[in-house]
Design an enzyme around this catalytic site. Sequence first.
Site, mmCIF file in Angstrom:
data_model
loop_
_atom_site.group_PDB
_atom_site.id
_atom_site.type_symbol
_atom_site.label_atom_id
_atom_site.label_comp_id
_atom_site.label_asym_id
_atom_site.label_seq_id
_atom_site.Cartn_x
_atom_site.Cartn_y
_atom_site.Cartn_z
ATOM 1 N N SER A 118 4.905 -1.600 -34.546
ATOM 2 C CA SER A 118 6.245 -1.293 -35.069
ATOM 3 C C SER A 118 7.301 -1.350 -33.971
ATOM 4 C CB SER A 118 6.254 0.083 -35.740
ATOM 5 O OG SER A 118 6.070 1.100 -34.791
ATOM 6 N N PHE A 170 6.199 -2.518 -23.476
ATOM 7 C CA PHE A 170 5.743 -3.639 -24.297
ATOM 8 C C PHE A 170 5.352 -3.124 -25.678
ATOM 9 C CE2 PHE A 170 2.337 -6.360 -25.990
ATOM 10 C CZ PHE A 170 2.980 -7.588 -25.978
ATOM 11 N N GLY A 171 6.013 -3.638 -26.716
ATOM 12 C CA GLY A 171 5.705 -3.251 -28.093
ATOM 13 C C GLY A 171 4.921 -4.351 -28.780
ATOM 14 N N TYR A 172 3.875 -3.958 -29.500
ATOM 15 C CA TYR A 172 3.033 -4.948 -30.195
ATOM 16 C C TYR A 172 2.902 -4.641 -31.685
ATOM 17 C CZ TYR A 172 -0.268 -1.161 -29.551
ATOM 18 O OH TYR A 172 -0.868 0.082 -29.579
ATOM 19 N N GLU A 200 4.872 8.215 -31.128
ATOM 20 C CA GLU A 200 3.527 7.646 -30.986
ATOM 21 C C GLU A 200 2.457 8.731 -30.816
ATOM 22 O OE1 GLU A 200 3.152 4.327 -31.293
ATOM 23 O OE2 GLU A 200 5.317 4.063 -31.487
#
Length: 195
Positions: free
Chosen positions: A28, A24-26, A99
């Site tokens: 970039s 799940f990306g929130y 990250e």
Amino acid sequence: MLLDTTALNQQRNFFDGHTDIWLFGYGSLIWKADFEYLERRPAYITGWARRFWQGSHDHRGTLEAPGRVATLIRDQGALCHGMAYRITPDVLAPLDVREKNGYLREKVPLTFQGEREKRPEGRTQTEGLIYLATADNPAFLGDAPLKDIAYQIAHAHGPSGSNKAYLLNLAQALRELETEDAHVFAIEEQLYRYQ
Ligand code: SIN
């Protein structure tokens, strides 16, 4: 000394033995999907709010002048919209590097958006993976007046580009997802003062 979380994340194998994982990306990861994925679907997670409280020394700023990028803060009742990607486990190694400035892999329940309407037989929820930068990581900057956050974002640049582009791309991607984020949109509005 900044924390490099690459090695720590390689121990955080919450999905060991799985052939695919929902990421799940929130931040970039919504608008910069520079990795292979099998499919992607708009999704949301509950109990988390997106905040520009994480320092960026390696992508959108430097050691001397860090930028600010998104992380998630616990907030009961909050809902954070983003993009879920179904990836194969080998994709995690390069993501760990991307990250590495304080983010740790965490497991969260996520809900696919509009799934019920589109695929009545499909599952609406699953366990997913996020990269989370918590308050105890050395790059965490925390809260500040919105105008100060906007000033910092307007002036920071790093190897991946301007901090402003990060925020504007995220705001645009959230609009495309037809979702609101008061924090992001308020910073975006302040940024127009620096054009
Ligand atoms: C994310 O996008 O999910 C993590 C934070 C970032 O890389 O911007």
